[in-house]
Design a protein around this motif. Structure first.
Motif, PDB file in Angstrom:
ATOM      1  N   ARG A 165       0.827  -1.212   0.000  1.00  0.00           N
ATOM      2  CA  ARG A 165       0.000   0.000   0.000  1.00  0.00           C
ATOM      3  C   ARG A 165       0.860   1.260   0.000  1.00  0.00           C
ATOM      4  N   ALA A 166       2.073   1.166   0.544  1.00  0.00           N
ATOM      5  CA  ALA A 166       2.960   2.330   0.613  1.00  0.00           C
ATOM      6  C   ALA A 166       3.415   2.780  -0.776  1.00  0.00           C
ATOM      7  N   ALA A 167       3.337   1.892  -1.745  1.00  0.00           N
ATOM      8  CA  ALA A 167       3.795   2.223  -3.094  1.00  0.00           C
ATOM      9  C   ALA A 167       3.084   3.458  -3.637  1.00  0.00           C
ATOM     10  N   GLN A 168       1.819   3.614  -3.337  1.00  0.00           N
ATOM     11  CA  GLN A 168       1.071   4.766  -3.850  1.00  0.00           C
ATOM     12  C   GLN A 168       1.568   6.085  -3.251  1.00  0.00           C
ATOM     13  N   ASP A 169       2.124   6.028  -2.042  1.00  0.00           N
ATOM     14  CA  ASP A 169       2.584   7.247  -1.377  1.00  0.00           C
ATOM     15  C   ASP A 169       3.964   7.713  -1.823  1.00  0.00           C
ATOM     16  N   ILE A 170       4.715   6.838  -2.484  1.00  0.00           N
ATOM     17  CA  ILE A 170       6.066   7.220  -2.897  1.00  0.00           C
ATOM     18  C   ILE A 170       6.165   7.485  -4.394  1.00  0.00           C
ATOM     19  N   SER A 171       5.065   7.311  -5.082  1.00  0.00           N
ATOM     20  CA  SER A 171       5.048   7.514  -6.522  1.00  0.00           C
ATOM     21  C   SER A 171       5.532   8.917  -6.868  1.00  0.00           C
ATOM     22  N   GLY A 172       6.477   8.990  -7.804  1.00  0.00           N
ATOM     23  CA  GLY A 172       7.004  10.275  -8.243  1.00  0.00           C
ATOM     24  C   GLY A 172       8.220  10.753  -7.467  1.00  0.00           C
ATOM     25  N   VAL A 173       8.680   9.962  -6.488  1.00  0.00           N
ATOM     26  CA  VAL A 173       9.894  10.310  -5.735  1.00  0.00           C
ATOM     27  C   VAL A 173      10.939   9.254  -6.099  1.00  0.00           C
ATOM     28  N   PRO A 174      11.795   9.550  -7.079  1.00  0.00           N
ATOM     29  CA  PRO A 174      12.700   8.531  -7.632  1.00  0.00           C
ATOM     30  C   PRO A 174      13.534   7.773  -6.609  1.00  0.00           C
ATOM     31  N   ILE A 175      14.117   8.455  -5.644  1.00  0.00           N
ATOM     32  CA  ILE A 175      14.974   7.748  -4.685  1.00  0.00           C
ATOM     33  C   ILE A 175      14.158   6.753  -3.860  1.00  0.00           C
ATOM     34  N   LEU A 176      12.935   7.130  -3.504  1.00  0.00           N
ATOM     35  CA  LEU A 176      12.074   6.215  -2.749  1.00  0.00           C
ATOM     36  C   LEU A 176      11.573   5.078  -3.635  1.00  0.00           C
ATOM     37  N   GLU A 177      11.265   5.374  -4.873  1.00  0.00           N
ATOM     38  CA  GLU A 177      10.826   4.325  -5.795  1.00  0.00           C
ATOM     39  C   GLU A 177      11.922   3.274  -5.980  1.00  0.00           C
ATOM     40  N   ARG A 178      13.193   3.724  -6.127  1.00  0.00           N
ATOM     41  CA  ARG A 178      14.305   2.773  -6.301  1.00  0.00           C
ATOM     42  C   ARG A 178      14.490   1.927  -5.036  1.00  0.00           C
ATOM     43  N   ALA A 179      14.434   2.573  -3.866  1.00  0.00           N
ATOM     44  CA  ALA A 179      14.584   1.831  -2.609  1.00  0.00           C
ATOM     45  C   ALA A 179      13.432   0.837  -2.442  1.00  0.00           C
ATOM     46  N   PHE A 180      12.239   1.262  -2.780  1.00  0.00           N
ATOM     47  CA  PHE A 180      11.072   0.386  -2.676  1.00  0.00           C
ATOM     48  C   PHE A 180      11.239  -0.838  -3.568  1.00  0.00           C
ATOM     49  N   GLU A 181      11.670  -0.602  -4.786  1.00  0.00           N
ATOM     50  CA  GLU A 181      11.859  -1.705  -5.734  1.00  0.00           C
ATOM     51  C   GLU A 181      12.931  -2.672  -5.233  1.00  0.00           C
ATOM     52  N   ARG A 182      14.023  -2.125  -4.686  1.00  0.00           N
ATOM     53  CA  ARG A 182      15.119  -2.961  -4.201  1.00  0.00           C
ATOM     54  C   ARG A 182      14.705  -3.760  -2.948  1.00  0.00           C
ATOM     55  N   LEU A 183      13.911  -3.159  -2.058  1.00  0.00           N
ATOM     56  CA  LEU A 183      13.571  -3.804  -0.791  1.00  0.00           C
ATOM     57  C   LEU A 183      12.340  -4.704  -0.860  1.00  0.00           C
ATOM     58  N   THR A 184      11.485  -4.509  -1.852  1.00  0.00           N
ATOM     59  CA  THR A 184      10.230  -5.264  -1.914  1.00  0.00           C
ATOM     60  C   THR A 184      10.421  -6.785  -1.854  1.00  0.00           C
ATOM     61  N   PRO A 185      11.345  -7.395  -2.620  1.00  0.00           N
ATOM     62  CA  PRO A 185      11.499  -8.855  -2.512  1.00  0.00           C
ATOM     63  C   PRO A 185      11.854  -9.309  -1.094  1.00  0.00           C
ATOM     64  N   GLU A 186      12.691  -8.541  -0.398  1.00  0.00           N
ATOM     65  CA  GLU A 186      13.077  -8.894   0.976  1.00  0.00           C
ATOM     66  C   GLU A 186      11.884  -8.798   1.922  1.00  0.00           C
ATOM     67  N   VAL A 187      11.125  -7.713   1.796  1.00  0.00           N
ATOM     68  CA  VAL A 187       9.963  -7.518   2.670  1.00  0.00           C
ATOM     69  C   VAL A 187       8.931  -8.612   2.430  1.00  0.00           C
ATOM     70  N   LEU A 188       8.672  -8.939   1.167  1.00  0.00           N
ATOM     71  CA  LEU A 188       7.683  -9.966   0.867  1.00  0.00           C
ATOM     72  C   LEU A 188       8.139 -11.348   1.351  1.00  0.00           C
ATOM     73  N   ALA A 189       9.420 -11.632   1.253  1.00  0.00           N
ATOM     74  CA  ALA A 189       9.939 -12.903   1.758  1.00  0.00           C
ATOM     75  C   ALA A 189       9.819 -12.957   3.272  1.00  0.00           C
ATOM     76  N   TRP A 190      10.129 -11.854   3.938  1.00  0.00           N
ATOM     77  CA  TRP A 190      10.042 -11.787   5.393  1.00  0.00           C
ATOM     78  C   TRP A 190       8.606 -11.923   5.864  1.00  0.00           C
ATOM     79  N   ALA A 191       7.675 -11.286   5.149  1.00  0.00           N
ATOM     80  CA  ALA A 191       6.271 -11.318   5.537  1.00  0.00           C
ATOM     81  C   ALA A 191       5.684 -12.714   5.426  1.00  0.00           C
ATOM     82  N   ALA A 192       6.249 -13.538   4.568  1.00  0.00           N
ATOM     83  CA  ALA A 192       5.708 -14.887   4.369  1.00  0.00           C
ATOM     84  C   ALA A 192       6.158 -15.845   5.467  1.00  0.00           C
ATOM     85  N   GLU A 193       7.159 -15.470   6.248  1.00  0.00           N
ATOM     86  CA  GLU A 193       7.672 -16.375   7.288  1.00  0.00           C
ATOM     87  C   GLU A 193       6.789 -16.363   8.512  1.00  0.00           C
TER      88      GLU A 193
END
Length: 193
Positions: A165-193
Protein backbone atom coordinates in the motif's frame (compact mmCIF):
# COMPACT_ATOMS: atom_id res chain seq x y z
CA UNK A 1 -16.14 8.39 2.92
CA UNK A 2 -12.86 8.19 1.05
CA UNK A 3 -9.61 8.33 2.99
CA UNK A 4 -8.85 11.67 1.30
CA UNK A 5 -12.13 13.16 2.49
CA UNK A 6 -11.59 11.74 5.98
CA UNK A 7 -8.12 13.30 6.11
CA UNK A 8 -9.57 16.73 5.24
CA UNK A 9 -12.38 16.54 7.81
CA UNK A 10 -11.46 17.87 11.24
CA UNK A 11 -13.47 17.96 14.42
CA UNK A 12 -14.40 21.44 15.59
CA UNK A 13 -13.50 22.48 19.13
CA UNK A 14 -17.04 21.87 20.41
CA UNK A 15 -16.85 18.24 19.23
CA UNK A 16 -13.49 17.77 20.96
CA UNK A 17 -14.85 19.34 24.16
CA UNK A 18 -17.81 16.92 24.09
CA UNK A 19 -15.38 14.02 23.59
CA UNK A 20 -13.37 15.17 26.62
CA UNK A 21 -16.51 15.23 28.74
CA UNK A 22 -17.50 11.75 27.53
CA UNK A 23 -14.18 10.41 28.86
CA UNK A 24 -14.19 12.39 32.09
CA UNK A 25 -11.39 14.67 30.90
CA UNK A 26 -11.08 18.43 31.30
CA UNK A 27 -12.66 20.12 28.25
CA UNK A 28 -10.87 23.36 29.13
CA UNK A 29 -7.39 21.80 29.00
CA UNK A 30 -7.28 20.83 25.31
CA UNK A 31 -4.01 20.86 23.38
CA UNK A 32 -3.75 19.59 19.81
CA UNK A 33 -1.14 16.83 19.56
CA UNK A 34 -1.68 15.43 16.06
CA UNK A 35 -3.82 16.47 13.09
CA UNK A 36 -3.18 13.48 10.85
CA UNK A 37 -5.69 10.88 9.70
CA UNK A 38 -6.85 10.87 13.32
CA UNK A 39 -7.05 14.04 15.36
CA UNK A 40 -5.46 13.67 18.79
CA UNK A 41 -5.81 16.10 21.66
CA UNK A 42 -4.35 16.07 25.11
CA UNK A 43 -7.01 16.86 27.70
CA UNK A 44 -5.20 17.00 31.04
CA UNK A 45 -4.05 13.44 31.77
CA UNK A 46 -5.98 11.90 28.87
CA UNK A 47 -5.19 11.61 25.16
CA UNK A 48 -8.33 11.79 23.01
CA UNK A 49 -8.29 10.27 19.53
CA UNK A 50 -11.09 11.35 17.21
CA UNK A 51 -11.53 9.39 14.01
CA UNK A 52 -13.78 10.23 11.07
CA UNK A 53 -14.26 6.49 10.48
CA UNK A 54 -17.89 5.63 11.08
CA UNK A 55 -17.46 1.93 11.74
CA UNK A 56 -16.79 0.78 15.30
CA UNK A 57 -15.50 -2.50 13.83
CA UNK A 58 -12.53 -0.52 12.46
CA UNK A 59 -11.56 0.76 15.92
CA UNK A 60 -12.45 -2.31 17.98
CA UNK A 61 -9.55 -4.69 17.09
CA UNK A 62 -6.70 -2.30 17.98
CA UNK A 63 -8.56 -1.17 21.09
CA UNK A 64 -9.13 -4.78 22.22
CA UNK A 65 -5.43 -5.48 21.58
CA UNK A 66 -4.38 -2.42 23.59
CA UNK A 67 -6.65 -3.47 26.46
CA UNK A 68 -5.08 -6.95 26.39
CA UNK A 69 -1.55 -5.54 26.35
CA UNK A 70 -2.22 -3.17 29.25
CA UNK A 71 -3.90 -5.87 31.35
CA UNK A 72 -0.91 -8.16 30.72
CA UNK A 73 1.49 -5.51 32.02
CA UNK A 74 2.98 -4.28 28.73
CA UNK A 75 4.32 -0.73 28.63
CA UNK A 76 1.43 0.76 26.69
CA UNK A 77 -1.02 3.55 27.36
CA UNK A 78 -3.91 2.61 29.64
CA UNK A 79 -7.22 2.65 27.76
CA UNK A 80 -9.88 4.85 29.35
CA UNK A 81 -13.57 4.00 29.42
CA UNK A 82 -16.17 6.59 28.56
CA UNK A 83 -18.59 7.80 31.22
CA UNK A 84 -21.21 5.39 29.81
CA UNK A 85 -18.85 2.44 30.41
CA UNK A 86 -18.02 1.91 26.73
CA UNK A 87 -14.66 2.17 25.02
CA UNK A 88 -15.79 4.17 21.98
CA UNK A 89 -17.86 7.36 22.05
CA UNK A 90 -19.86 8.46 19.01
CA UNK A 91 -20.02 12.23 18.48
CA UNK A 92 -22.11 13.93 15.83
CA UNK A 93 -20.81 17.05 14.12
CA UNK A 94 -23.45 18.26 11.70
CA UNK A 95 -23.97 15.45 9.21
CA UNK A 96 -20.63 13.82 10.14
CA UNK A 97 -19.87 11.33 12.88
CA UNK A 98 -16.66 11.03 14.87
CA UNK A 99 -15.68 8.04 16.94
CA UNK A 100 -13.54 8.88 19.95
CA UNK A 101 -11.29 6.71 22.09
CA UNK A 102 -9.05 7.69 24.97
CA UNK A 103 -5.92 6.56 26.79
CA UNK A 104 -4.06 7.87 29.82
CA UNK A 105 -1.40 10.42 28.92
CA UNK A 106 2.20 9.20 29.17
CA UNK A 107 4.73 11.78 30.30
CA UNK A 108 8.13 11.99 28.67
CA UNK A 109 9.75 13.06 25.42
CA UNK A 110 8.45 12.04 22.03
CA UNK A 111 10.64 9.45 20.36
CA UNK A 112 10.84 11.69 17.31
CA UNK A 113 12.44 14.40 19.46
CA UNK A 114 15.20 12.18 20.86
CA UNK A 115 18.64 12.04 19.32
CA UNK A 116 19.00 8.68 17.53
CA UNK A 117 21.64 6.63 19.33
CA UNK A 118 22.45 2.91 19.45
CA UNK A 119 21.23 2.88 23.08
CA UNK A 120 17.90 4.39 22.07
CA UNK A 121 17.45 1.84 19.28
CA UNK A 122 18.33 -1.05 21.64
CA UNK A 123 15.85 0.21 24.24
CA UNK A 124 13.22 0.61 21.54
CA UNK A 125 13.93 -2.91 20.26
CA UNK A 126 13.61 -4.39 23.77
CA UNK A 127 10.30 -2.58 24.21
CA UNK A 128 8.99 -3.89 20.87
CA UNK A 129 10.16 -7.39 21.86
CA UNK A 130 8.18 -7.20 25.13
CA UNK A 131 5.18 -5.97 23.15
CA UNK A 132 5.41 -8.96 20.79
CA UNK A 133 5.77 -11.44 23.67
CA UNK A 134 2.70 -9.96 25.38
CA UNK A 135 0.80 -9.97 22.08
CA UNK A 136 1.22 -13.72 21.74
CA UNK A 137 -1.64 -14.24 24.20
CA UNK A 138 -4.08 -11.98 22.36
CA UNK A 139 -7.09 -13.65 20.77
CA UNK A 140 -9.58 -11.40 18.99
CA UNK A 141 -13.26 -12.08 19.54
CA UNK A 142 -14.64 -14.65 17.10
CA UNK A 143 -15.94 -13.01 13.95
CA UNK A 144 -13.83 -9.87 14.35
CA UNK A 145 -13.34 -8.49 10.84
CA UNK A 146 -9.99 -7.42 9.40
CA UNK A 147 -9.59 -3.86 10.58
CA UNK A 148 -8.52 -2.38 7.24
CA UNK A 149 -9.94 -4.65 4.56
CA UNK A 150 -12.89 -7.00 5.12
CA UNK A 151 -11.69 -9.03 2.13
CA UNK A 152 -8.47 -9.97 3.98
CA UNK A 153 -8.11 -12.84 6.43
CA UNK A 154 -7.23 -12.30 10.07
CA UNK A 155 -7.74 -9.09 12.01
CA UNK A 156 -4.60 -6.98 11.59
CA UNK A 157 -2.77 -6.00 8.44
CA UNK A 158 0.26 -8.09 7.46
CA UNK A 159 3.56 -6.40 6.66
CA UNK A 160 3.31 -7.22 2.97
CA UNK A 161 -0.16 -5.65 2.76
CA UNK A 162 1.06 -2.47 4.44
CA UNK A 163 4.26 -2.41 2.37
CA UNK A 164 2.48 -2.73 -0.95
CA UNK A 165 0.00 0.00 0.00
CA UNK A 166 2.96 2.33 0.61
CA UNK A 167 3.80 2.22 -3.09
CA UNK A 168 1.07 4.77 -3.85
CA UNK A 169 2.58 7.25 -1.38
CA UNK A 170 6.07 7.22 -2.90
CA UNK A 171 5.05 7.51 -6.52
CA UNK A 172 7.00 10.28 -8.24
CA UNK A 173 9.89 10.31 -5.73
CA UNK A 174 12.70 8.53 -7.63
CA UNK A 175 14.97 7.75 -4.69
CA UNK A 176 12.07 6.22 -2.75
CA UNK A 177 10.83 4.32 -5.79
CA UNK A 178 14.30 2.77 -6.30
CA UNK A 179 14.58 1.83 -2.61
CA UNK A 180 11.07 0.39 -2.68
CA UNK A 181 11.86 -1.71 -5.73
CA UNK A 182 15.12 -2.96 -4.20
CA UNK A 183 13.57 -3.80 -0.79
CA UNK A 184 10.23 -5.26 -1.91
CA UNK A 185 11.50 -8.86 -2.51
CA UNK A 186 13.08 -8.89 0.98
CA UNK A 187 9.96 -7.52 2.67
CA UNK A 188 7.68 -9.97 0.87
CA UNK A 189 9.94 -12.90 1.76
CA UNK A 190 10.04 -11.79 5.39
CA UNK A 191 6.27 -11.32 5.54
CA UNK A 192 5.71 -14.89 4.37
CA UNK A 193 7.67 -16.37 7.29
Amino acid sequence: MSSEAAADLRPVLDTVRRAALRFGADPDALHLVNAGVNTVYRAGEVALRLSAHKDRAYLTPPLDWLRHLHAAGASVCEPVTATDGGWIAALEQGSELYLATAVRWVHGPRLSELRPTPELYRAYGRSIGRLHRTSAGFAPAPGTPHMLDPGESGVFARWDWLWLRAAQDISGVPILERAFERLTPEVLAWAAE
